[in-house]
Design an enzyme around this catalytic site. Structure first.
Site, PDB file in Angstrom:
ATOM      1  N   HIS A   1       0.870  -1.193   0.000  1.00 38.31           N
ATOM      2  CA  HIS A   1       0.000   0.000   0.000  1.00 38.31           C
ATOM      3  C   HIS A   1       0.892   1.223   0.000  1.00 38.31           C
ATOM      4  O   HIS A   1       1.306   1.727   1.037  1.00 38.31           O
ATOM      5  CB  HIS A   1      -0.930  -0.032   1.223  1.00 38.31           C
TER       6      HIS A   1
ATOM      7  N   HIS B   1       1.554   4.767  -2.519  1.00 39.00           N
ATOM      8  CA  HIS B   1       1.252   5.616  -3.679  1.00 39.00           C
ATOM      9  C   HIS B   1       2.560   6.265  -4.110  1.00 39.00           C
ATOM     10  O   HIS B   1       3.168   7.000  -3.322  1.00 39.00           O
ATOM     11  CB  HIS B   1       0.241   6.690  -3.294  1.00 39.00           C
TER      12      HIS B   1
ATOM     13  N   GLU C   1     -11.336   3.933   5.531  1.00 42.47           N
ATOM     14  CA  GLU C   1     -10.297   4.806   6.102  1.00 42.47           C
ATOM     15  C   GLU C   1     -11.035   5.936   6.822  1.00 42.47           C
ATOM     16  O   GLU C   1     -11.078   5.985   8.037  1.00 42.47           O
ATOM     17  CB  GLU C   1      -9.380   5.325   4.990  1.00 42.47           C
TER      18      GLU C   1
ATOM     19  N   ASP D   1       1.794   3.943   2.741  1.00 40.89           N
ATOM     20  CA  ASP D   1       0.828   4.852   2.097  1.00 40.89           C
ATOM     21  C   ASP D   1       1.523   5.995   1.338  1.00 40.89           C
ATOM     22  O   ASP D   1       1.717   5.881   0.134  1.00 40.89           O
ATOM     23  CB  ASP D   1      -0.160   5.383   3.151  1.00 40.89           C
ATOM     24  N   ASP D   2       1.863   7.063   2.046  1.00 42.92           N
ATOM     25  CA  ASP D   2       2.487   8.243   1.417  1.00 42.92           C
ATOM     26  C   ASP D   2       3.650   8.698   2.300  1.00 42.92           C
ATOM     27  O   ASP D   2       3.568   9.724   2.992  1.00 42.92           O
ATOM     28  CB  ASP D   2       1.455   9.364   1.277  1.00 42.92           C
TER      29      ASP D   2
HETATM   30  N1  HPA Z   1      -6.444   7.630   1.004  1.00 40.46           N
HETATM   31  C1  HPA Z   1      -7.050   7.866  -0.146  1.00 40.46           C
HETATM   32  N2  HPA Z   1      -6.408   8.258  -1.225  1.00 40.46           N
HETATM   33  C2  HPA Z   1      -5.088   8.412  -1.164  1.00 40.46           C
HETATM   34  C3  HPA Z   1      -4.410   8.178   0.003  1.00 40.46           C
HETATM   35  C4  HPA Z   1      -5.126   7.762   1.150  1.00 40.46           C
HETATM   36  O1  HPA Z   1      -4.606   7.521   2.260  1.00 40.46           O
HETATM   37  N3  HPA Z   1      -3.107   8.424  -0.264  1.00 40.46           N
HETATM   38  C5  HPA Z   1      -3.015   8.773  -1.564  1.00 40.46           C
HETATM   39  N4  HPA Z   1      -4.227   8.778  -2.111  1.00 40.46           N
HETATM   40 ZN    ZN Z   2      -3.571   4.798   0.283  1.00 36.80          ZN
END
Ligand code: HPA
Ligand code: ZN
Length: 320
Positions: free
Chosen positions: A19, A21, A202, A280-281
């Site tokens: 997971h 991006h 989320e 995630d990011d």
């Molecule tokens: N949630 C939804 N979209 C996203 C996320 C996230 O945590 N990170 C990058 N795009």
């Molecule tokens: Zn994500």
């Protein structure tokens, strides 16, 4: 365990990142460098000023900055450099397999060709496989704040690059954009034999996770924290061993949880959920994969056996 011993232990675990991006790995130093070489100006005076803006009270505040940052990516080499910076960093953390998500619409909407994005990312993935011996997959993620027609157009564009992708995902602003909006797009993606994942639960409710399972036929759920609101849903996720790709530092940064203290990781493991840990990011949320494990362990006291289980789960939940 003291922090250094914990870090050494986590580092040694064979791990998969599922997971992630790629646009969320854009470190501000690289962002400034790429903006400059493309003759673009970021609306921040310095790297420090940009980093100081990384304070979010919800998902949307983050997304606004994330899309603005991604807007300096124009050329194939930009996508290569972004992806390479990420892969070379995590190769040094014993990350053995990466399933990297990207958001083509973030770039095609600005006039960057789909093929430019895919070529840059794919070249870096191939180089990492060669140099580091890691395995990689690429996941095309639809932006759920855009229309079903936009997602269909993106899926059509992807046809010429079908062999580059293992699967499709669904991300961006969750609340108000339920999985049901993309039921037909996912049906078509399934027909084309893409693997299927979707962000759900989320910020959105447990009902969005049901929709992701029942309407999209998602094989994995990205995040999925809110499943704990619904015992019948937990039973279903356990029975089918649907992976939940949790992102602890993201959850704190976006106020999905108040802090990592009390993060219900042991409860989730004890209930038999196939939970995994990811980043995630990482450029925006303060840590890469090892950092997420370490922060979680420091806050919750989860034992070595639990950390080992999480790392094993990540390999089991992969689409290798
Ligand atoms: N949630 C939804 N979209 C996203 C996320 C996230 O945590 N990170 C990058 N795009
Ligand atoms: Zn994500």
């Amino acid at each position: 365990m003291p922090n250094t011993a914990l870090r050494t232990f986590v580092h040694a675990l064979p791990k998969a990142e599922l997971h992630l991006h790629v646009e969320g790995t854009f470190e501000s130093e690289l962002m400034f460098a790429i903006a400059e070489r493309n003759g673009l100006k970021l609306p921040y005076a310095s790297v420090d000023a940009l980093k100081a803006a990384y304070q979010f009270s919800n998902l949307q505040e983050f997304l606004d900055l994330y899309y603005a940052g991604a807007s300096v990516l124009l050329k194939e080499e930009d996508f290569y450099d972004l992806t390479w910076a990420y892969l070379s960093r995590v190769a040094a953390e014993n990350v053995q397999h990466v399933e990297l998500m990207f958001d083509p619409q973030t770039h095609t909407e600005r006039g960057v060709a789909f093929g430019t994005v895919v070529a840059g990312i794919t070249a870096a993935l191939q180089e990492a496989e060669r140099q580091f011996g890691m395995s990689t997959h690429l996941i095309l993620s639809f932006l759920r704040h855009l229309s079903e027609a936009d997602a269909f157009a993106t899926l059509k564009e992807a046809e010429g690059f079908r062999q580059n992708f293992v699967g499709v995902g669904l991300d961006s602003s969750e609340v108000g954009n339920p999985p049901s909006k993309f039921q037909r797009v996912f049906a078509e993606a399934k027909r084309q034999e893409y693997r299927l994942t979707a962000h759900a639960g989320e910020e959105g409710p447990a009902s969005y996770i049901w929709e992701a399972l029942d309407l999209l036929h998602a094989e994995r759920i990205d995040h999925g924290n809110r499943c704990l609101d619904d015992d019948a849903l937990v039973d279903r996720l356990v029975a089918e061993q649907i992976p939940l790709t949790l992102c602890p530092l993201s959850n704190v940064a976006l106020k999905v949880v108040p802090s990592l203290d009390g993060y219900p990781i042991q409860e989730m493991l004890d209930r038999g959920l196939l939970v995994t840990i990811h980043s995630d990011d990482p450029a925006y949320f303060g840590g890469y994969l090892t950092d997420n494990y370490v922060a979680l362990a420091e806050a919750t006291g989860i034992a070595e056996a639990g950390l080992t289980q999480l790392a094993k789960n990540s390999l089991a939940a992969s689409w290798k």
